[in-house]
Design an enzyme around this catalytic site. Sequence first.
Site, short mmCIF file in Angstrom:
data_model
loop_
_atom_site.label_atom_id
_atom_site.label_comp_id
_atom_site.label_asym_id
_atom_site.label_seq_id
_atom_site.Cartn_x
_atom_site.Cartn_y
_atom_site.Cartn_z
CG HIS A 292 4.00 11.30 -1.21
ND1 HIS A 292 4.41 12.92 -0.85
CD2 HIS A 292 3.19 11.69 -2.09
CE1 HIS A 292 4.12 13.51 -1.53
NE2 HIS A 292 3.43 13.26 -2.58
CG ASP B 4 2.12 16.17 -3.61
OD1 ASP B 4 3.00 15.64 -3.58
OD2 ASP B 4 1.76 16.95 -4.11
CE1 TYR C 7 4.95 19.51 -8.38
CE2 TYR C 7 3.30 19.03 -9.66
CZ TYR C 7 4.00 18.62 -8.65
OH TYR C 7 3.83 17.91 -7.73
#
Lengths: 421, 396
Positions: free
Chosen positions: A395, A184, A336
């Site tokens: 994930h 990630d 982000y």
Amino acid sequence: MSTVETATDIRQFQVEIPDEQLSDLRRRIAATRWPTTELVEDTSQGVQSKMLQELARYWATEYDWRKAEARLNALPQFMTAIDALDVHFIHVKSRHEDALPLIITHGWPGSVIELLDVVDPLTDPTAHGGSAEDAFHLVLPSIPGYGLSEQPSELGWDPGRVARAWAELMSRLGYDRYVAQGGDQGASITDAMARMAPDGLIGIHLNLLSSYPTDVGAALFGGLLPAGLFKRVAIAVLSARAEKKEPEALDAVAGLFRRGYIVEMPEHPQTIGYALNDTPVGMAAWMLDHDADSYEKIARAFLDGDPSGGLTRDHVLDNITLTWLTSTPTSSARLYWEQFRTIFAAIASGEKTPELSLPVAFTVFPGEIYKAPRSWAEKVYPNLIYFNEAERGGHFAAWEEPELFAEEMRAGFKALRNGSS
Amino acid sequence: MSSTVGTATEIRPFNIDVPDDRLEDLRRRVAATRLPSKELVEDRSQGVQLATIRELAGYWATDYDWRKAEAKLNALPQFMTEIDGADVHFIHVRSQHEDALPLIMTHGWPGSVIELLETVAPLTDPTAHGGNAEDAFHLVLPSVPGYGFSAEPTELGWDSGRTALAWAELMRRLGYTRYVAQGGDVGAAVSDAMGRHEPEGLIGVHTNLFVPALGGEMPTETEQERAAVEQITVFRATGFGYFLEMATRPQTIGYALLDSPVALAAWMLDHDTDSYYKIASAFVDGQPVGNLTRDHILDNITAYWLTGTGASAARSYWESGQAQAKAAGQAPPPMTLPFGFTTFPGEIWRTPRSWVEKAYPNVMYFNEVERGGHFAAWEEPELFSEEMRAAFKSLR
């Protein structure tokens, strides 16, 4: 104060949340105002009411944060100021002297909590099916703005800056020959470290293919962007990489960009941040709505009492509760914003992504958002020393399958031990 | 127990009366808000700014008075009627001028009938507002199912097209055999769908958001066209998160919108750059633009909160997304009815006349006005009313 701390001081750290914060959290959960139930029988409108109500019930009544706190405090934790910011990290030295130092970085919506169960197998392999030659000295830092690290109070903390901070951390710990790993956002940071190639870093392992070569992205600009900028950039980059030979993987990436979170957090982290910081249940929903595979597994843990590996009710809530108690959902979303700003600035300036020549190992976990084909990994990482597709896991690979993940670390980095680098 | 049985098409008078404890609960929640740290920029580029939210929350928890909004609504004739299985709330104001033109106006997201209240007097009573008796409208202002005081849909399928059909039934039920329709935002999509559906009685449509631009690429031959495309591009690149989240995961964001008043407020203020800065200025600088005052903004947000419709309103975007996916690029039925359009300069993109003429073959009216933005009727009710008069003149 009788002593003056130097800037590079490493201080011991323990987590101690006051009782009133925990009772405030329970009070807020109990006072949740719920929306009506979704109008579908599946996950197509988002996190399901039945699942979230069960999570809230367990969270407010049975869940015990003190157990998570005790787990964290049983490990050696530290704080140190790097680049003007206090960084929290766990540092577990193996008793095997020539263990390989390894820095693992968590992602979003994660924290060091997702990595706790790999500590034993990695640092004490002989007790976990491995040999002394498999041992790692382990460093697990919290990304600035996440969990127990300080929140950035100025712009610029993109994955590259975090990567530089990690290099400084490893140097400060005296490691002059080490490896790095991440999935990630941890993959973005680890990729950036490898491109920077700081003194001492001899190789990396990733479990998400997250690198976006900016020179490919540059070709995409201009004209109308009917599908949204981020989606278009990501899909086109990956299309170019895969030469459209991997339709399944491409579809999966396209699916990722059909989720609002991946657009809202890079665009307006502050807006969603008001919600995440004020409603425990709203924050939990946002964090659980990450990918279909992990959502289904976590839903099973709450609704059917049938968790997948380490993704238990308690572990999932440990991570959510840590984010709540540290008031970091907004600052973690800002990563982000920083990341995309850097990508677009690089595209606009025509800057090339730095070459990556260090050895790279890669593991595909089958439940991951997309199963990166070996051909993609080879294209992005020409010096690919290891590629494997594991049997289980998704994930949150380290969290869900800590033993299997630890085996991948052993195998992935085997070639870099004791050899000349 | 009621002693009479209502028929399905019954129209019942309706008044709003929110219990005191709900208002206290709201104030308590606003006061107990856990705010995040301040954004790291000095503009809107990371979203709604902390200074705006601080001012809004402070005013909301102390000085703001919902009862004034309630009184404004209750001063108007409000009704409920069940259409297609959903209770529809609407305001219905008949003009004193008997031959007024019936007009149904539809609000958008993040709006409600509250954004339309200041147009009621100028539209229904034009002689008191700079117009003539010939400018009068009989006005119908419904709440879209899932919004405000209408019931939430309890089944799938309530997209703009289904709402359009419900509005046609509403107008028929009210006895209107010759009427026009208007809308911006989601209301533009509903009005556009009505026009394409051509129900009996509908004789023309006006919108102030150009719906066809949401569906595909538009021509870029002129400078104005290129400028509009650039505005759409910027919106899609920097302000699209709310849209995508609601279109794909309405339930996920719905939990936050129902549980945190400040989350709801921030989500609703983060619509478009122009309206955001206007609203921020009302709270932070005490400088409202037009009618976008602190009270009016909070009336609308408070209505969403008290009716608990954050999630159900978001689902209307999901329904639109589903409808779009089903249509899969097929062109909608043509709109042959007379069509009017007004470009307000602060709208997300300034629609050029050429686009309107290309998408709607029967353009009866086009104008670009001096002031106003996305919430045109709310921000500039008098100017908006003048546009209604001018646009529909030829249909009287």
